[in-house]
Enzyme design. Structure first.
Site, PDB file in Angstrom:
ATOM      1  N   GLU A 164      -6.617   7.550  -2.416  1.00  0.00           N
ATOM      2  CA  GLU A 164      -6.591   8.288  -1.150  1.00  0.00           C
ATOM      3  C   GLU A 164      -6.262   9.747  -1.421  1.00  0.00           C
ATOM      4  OE1 GLU A 164      -5.128   5.782   2.497  1.00  0.00           O
ATOM      5  OE2 GLU A 164      -3.440   6.197   1.173  1.00  0.00           O
ATOM      6  N   HIS A 184       2.416   4.622  -1.993  1.00  0.00           N
ATOM      7  CA  HIS A 184       1.639   5.350  -0.991  1.00  0.00           C
ATOM      8  C   HIS A 184       2.050   6.825  -1.031  1.00  0.00           C
ATOM      9  CE1 HIS A 184       0.221   6.743   2.927  1.00  0.00           C
ATOM     10  NE2 HIS A 184      -0.645   5.752   2.860  1.00  0.00           N
TER      11      HIS A 184
END
Lengths: 236, 236, 236, 236
Positions: free
Chosen positions: A147, A99
């Site tokens: 993302e 992430h």
């Protein structure tokens, strides 16, 4: 569960981050809401919870729970780290990897994917742009999540602001990996954002503040699931 | 509990690392043994468990549980990290910081100490040599643990192999901090190692493989606790 | 040179960071200006240059040159790292350590200080607050530099905005280390900032954008050196 | 030079690491030997030098010099880091990235490749296994170098011990990138190792201790270059 997640019907995975609204007892309550909405709408849902909360959410709710990170190595003398064995023992279904708030080295991403697969944990590897996400797809994770970091937490949806990121990612990833599930995220706050992203080729979502910090998380989650269903029925 | 740990009677803190013998259900069983021996011998004990296991050990056993690491920042968008709030919500008593297998930057050690104190979590800051451990004592943690990394996991006890590390640490730390509890660790496998270290000025122990990976952890833990009592009665 | 820097007359050390105004040939030109102003005003000056530029500045200018970072280990198989031996071979006088833009672990700070001293390199260890800087002083560097990260590059001088950071640091550091030279930095842009900081007990400065990115670096550097002289003559 | 390196004739790139035999004046002397042997045998050669030594080797020798690492960001407030601008200003031809002794995050590898290309620096991205190296090839570096970390520095040549690593890498990399030059390394000590690797599809070599720490580096380098020529004439 794993079979369930392996089909490519839209998946909505809610990342609890370390938000106070999603820690301890509040994490359990929020996971329960999300699970109920998933069940009611027949949309696949999951949550990525903090390590300390995983076991309780699994025990009390039943929703698929993902870790937010896992380290690359196995059991042993690794004080302060999180092994795939530990996530598995807590009942996790899978884990996020890389992430943008917890990036790791590519060799560690690769090891963690291999180790997780051996233990039956699904992997969701995150990337911030088209090229990086395509490269990570070559490491054969179960899912990738693209993302753009500059949109995370902004409420400016990737599907509106940078639709080409989604469509280009899907095209480029498919040239190197036909099976990986492609999630997207960053700034998604409405059902329309969901519908648009699915149209662009996304197969699921990694969503955090858009649900967790919404004034009414259940309402937003319902909107998202209904939009996913609208797409499944009409949009393809 | 916290008051209990604040006195300077010997404390034996068992670090579960990511050992398979101390993960999931095995972590609970081992924590229970350690707690029972502590109760029977009236020696203070605790365990430093993996994040995923903390809440269950707290709920089912009652022994003081420490995290093995905590990140420096508070609730928010910190996917994959461990906040003091999360440890607190899981029922932890405190946390290790800067273990040689999970070293962090000094500014983060400082922030984590301050944040932990605000939440009522005890901090055990680890250092590998006299000078570093003394420097870390100036940051006002509740405890420091000095563990020469070259002896960790070797079965060659710091109190036998490098007794001057303990006595010099105690002397140097006391010139800058009169209150911090001074633990030691690395290679400790027998009650005699415990007794000797207490004689040298240690006020407690951070022990991992010596207990967790012993053929009979309960027997070793009993030896340790009895040695601590022998010292309390006669050795001072 | 080293003797020269060991006295506690004010030292002004200019950190070139990776500014384009201070890279390659521009680094040499800027270092020359700084050196000339130091010579003219009889104030001690130095520059902390990028690794690739050190050897040329040493060869062509003669000003004391510091590295901006050094790794903790010695010669060997450490591709991509910077050893004290490498800095020494390039002619450096010393090195920064743990700058807020290049923080490292405390055990590495300690090793780097010890290794640098063995090779005759001066160390300037940076800290962001009073407690951390005092703790680092216990590791016996030649100098510490306290720079509140929130003021770096702002033009809001630490000596005006947070004078107590300087005075408290000096007081606390002196309780644990009587010899370390105490520099300060962050936001310093005028001679008055220099004068005030010296009044508060600072013995030198680590300055970056205030000089490097000034419209007229030579004028600012002259102001700084003249303020240092004004303090030496009248301010003590 | 850059054109020269862009053809796919075998390239032998010698990584100086932080070896004392290849620091300061010794780095210049060794680079000179390597350059002379390359000229005499008409084999392409280069060196990857420590940052502090680059400018002198460029100025005094003329051999193509690579950095051993570069950071992902541009000029600015990045104390202690190495920018592509800095390497360029020092006269470097290119840089290693993600060497197993200096691994970085995949997003940083990507940024560093893009920035280096803009400045005309060649990139050599290292990977430790087939899958990771293929993934990195998707990021469009000029070269990749596959080096199984467990063989680095052992004298057990990858081309003998794990020939399938080379042939599988070549096959897999070519499915995603037809242009990247494929180097290999780890344990190469003889001309036969070179010849075998070229037969397996390698187009060059990243070599460190095999040359730098050899009793007679010039003799080894000559063997390597002659083996490369033997392959070019007969082996294809």
């Amino acid at each position: 569960m794993t079979d369930h997640l392996h089909s490519h019907d839209p998946l909505i995975l809610v990342n609890f981050k370390t938000y106070s609204e999603a820690t301890g007892k509040k994490a359990i309550a929020l996971a329960r809401k999300i699970f109920e909405i998933g069940n009611r709408t027949a949309v696949k849902v999951g949550v990525a919870a903090q390590f300390c909360d995983i076991i309780q959410i699994v025990a009390e709710v039943g929703v698929p729970v993902f870790g937010q990170h896992v380290d690359a190595f196995g059991p042993g003398a690794y004080t302060g780290h999180v092994t795939a064995e530990s996530l598995k023992a807590a009942g996790a279904t899978g884990t996020l990897l890389n992430h943008s708030e917890r990036t790791i080295k590519i060799a560690d991403i690769h090891s963690a994917i291999v180790r997780s697969r051996e233990l039956g944990l699904l992997t969701v590897v995150c990337g911030g742009d088209v090229d990086v996400t395509a490269a990570l797809s070559l490491l054969m994770p179960d899912m990738v999540a693209i993302e753009p970091p500059e949109l995370i937490g902004t409420g400016r949806a990737v599907s509106r602001e940078k639709p080409e990121v989604i469509s280009n990612s899907v095209r480029k990833i498919r040239t190197v990996n036909q099976n990986v599930r492609i999630l997207c995220g960053a700034g998604i706050t409405t059902g329309d954002d969901i519908y648009t992203a699915l149209k662009l080729g996304a197969e699921g979502f990694l969503i955090a503040s858009g649900v967790v910090r919404a004034p009414d998380p259940a309402r937003v989650m319902s909107d998202f699931c209904e939009a996913a269903n609208r797409f499944s029925e009409t949009g393809k």
